[in-house]
Enzyme design. Sequence first.
Site, short mmCIF file in Angstrom:
data_model
loop_
_atom_site.label_atom_id
_atom_site.label_comp_id
_atom_site.label_asym_id
_atom_site.label_seq_id
_atom_site.Cartn_x
_atom_site.Cartn_y
_atom_site.Cartn_z
N ALA A 1 -2.04 3.48 -1.40
CA ALA A 1 -1.93 4.51 -0.38
C ALA A 1 -1.49 5.85 -0.96
O ALA A 1 -1.20 6.79 -0.22
CB ALA A 1 -0.95 4.07 0.69
N ASN B 1 4.49 -1.45 -2.39
CA ASN B 1 3.33 -1.19 -3.23
C ASN B 1 3.31 0.23 -3.78
O ASN B 1 3.03 0.44 -4.96
CB ASN B 1 2.03 -1.48 -2.47
CG ASN B 1 1.77 -2.99 -2.42
OD1 ASN B 1 2.49 -3.77 -3.04
ND2 ASN B 1 0.76 -3.37 -1.67
N HIS C 1 3.29 10.10 2.21
CA HIS C 1 3.94 9.93 0.90
C HIS C 1 3.82 11.23 0.13
O HIS C 1 2.74 11.79 0.01
CB HIS C 1 3.25 8.83 0.09
CG HIS C 1 3.26 7.49 0.75
ND1 HIS C 1 4.42 6.78 0.94
CD2 HIS C 1 2.27 6.74 1.27
CE1 HIS C 1 4.13 5.64 1.54
NE2 HIS C 1 2.83 5.58 1.77
#
Lengths: 266, 266
Positions: free
Chosen positions: B119, B186, B216
């Site tokens: 991601a 992750n 993020h």
Amino acid sequence: MGCGAIGTQIALAIDSGKIPGTLTHVYDTSKDASSSLVSKLKNKPIIVENPHLLSSYPVDIVVEAASQEAVRNVAHSVLQNKRDLMIMSVGALLDESIYDILSEACEHFHKTIYLPSGAIGGLDTIKSVSDLLESVTLTTTKHPKSLKGAKFFETSKIDLEKITTQTIIFEGTAKEAVSQFPANINVAALLSLVGVGSEKTMVKIVADPNTDKNTHTIVAQGKFGKMSFNIENIPDETNPKTSKLAILSAIETLRKYCSSGISIGT
Amino acid sequence: MGCGAIGTQIALAIDSGKIPGTLTHVYDTSKDASSSLVSKLKNKPIIVENPHLLSSYPVDIVVEAASQEAVRNVAHSVLQNKRDLMIMSVGALLDESIYDILSEACEHFHKTIYLPSGAIGGLDTIKSVSDLLESVTLTTTKHPKSLKGAKFFETSKIDLEKITTQTIIFEGTAKEAVSQFPANINVAALLSLVGVGSEKTMVKIVADPNTDKNTHTIVAQGKFGKMSFNIENIPDETNPKTSKLAILSAIETLRKYCSSGISIGT
């Protein structure tokens, strides 16, 4: 292929073991450049007389760090000789006929052309969402002196010497940007190839007399969400026209090519 | 290996031809999950009874989309059987002994483990400058309800229900973050592995009641310059815990693995 600043740094990275491979042959149009490179290495490669000879030996990969012309002249025969190829002069691939010919040759000969990420980042992610992209823009900010000599200023009324604050110099497609600002070509070309093409990728070029860095900002939007990448590059000491990152990403691409192991990132 | 939301989307991408490969065998601890996946495909793979069987056939690569436990139990034997491996549950590799064992097995058997970018983005660039990195920080912003159930709240006094504005919930190392917020594992794991390790990578977790996205932001600094990457992820419709981008990057990694051609990005 090409023994200038970039070719030399890649050769040194092989010689020092950072890239776990062997450099067997080198070529440059200037014999002095080849000799000067070889003199810096512990493990001496053979200097060949002709770029086509590089792929005639049983090597795994040929590395182009020469010019767009070298790509046009030599790339296809490298694939035909069943060698992989890494290309630094990625601007050559913006010519669609060249891109298509090389892409088909890769499939036909089961070989791969590697294009390092260069002075930008996030190509891993843009590539993953390429089907969902709605817009991609690149903003490049440089000191006015780094923009000097671009074709754009032959017809523009902007006087770079008189710029005292951050000033937008150009806004247009990547295709236009690449022809007007050839020094910016690699970043715009990579982004176009990985994303929505050079006619839909929008580029803004900003002159900033108060910076000593080359900054690239990429904004991509689409059905996946939105992403932005901002990279402030310190120019390379040995060749201020090249970002340190462009060389580092070439070294990393070759290191990965030469290694088994854990490969991180798409 | 693993026929849940991610495994199913990868299988569908193979079945539709987006990934130019053939899915020959599937496994899941739940037979119902395997059967349900197979029922969605035109080209039916064989359901195997045991995850170790997946690599006993002459396949090129095994794809793990199951669990960290599956990585610990099966990864080494996949390499031993001389198959490549793609791992989705990258958190398993934060255990250094596992990382080292698998890394050595890759070299010994001349095989590669692929970790998609997940991601986040910019891993291409962070990897290239890993020797020059001075600091790496990750800030993850999510809706409070997406943070619910994290181990962190067993001992914290923060009441997620009462948060009305952007609030920093946690600041610490990636190592601590991973144990306190396993749902975030992750992204923090990939960034640690590619950069400065889980004890030097700093993580900030922010709850924002006014967002419907998972954002993020990575900031990395060093002798090359500075880079920041910001990704606003729309959660996947079929599995809101997973970002659409995590699945897309897995599909892109496999597509590249199965293709000859022009490979863009480090």
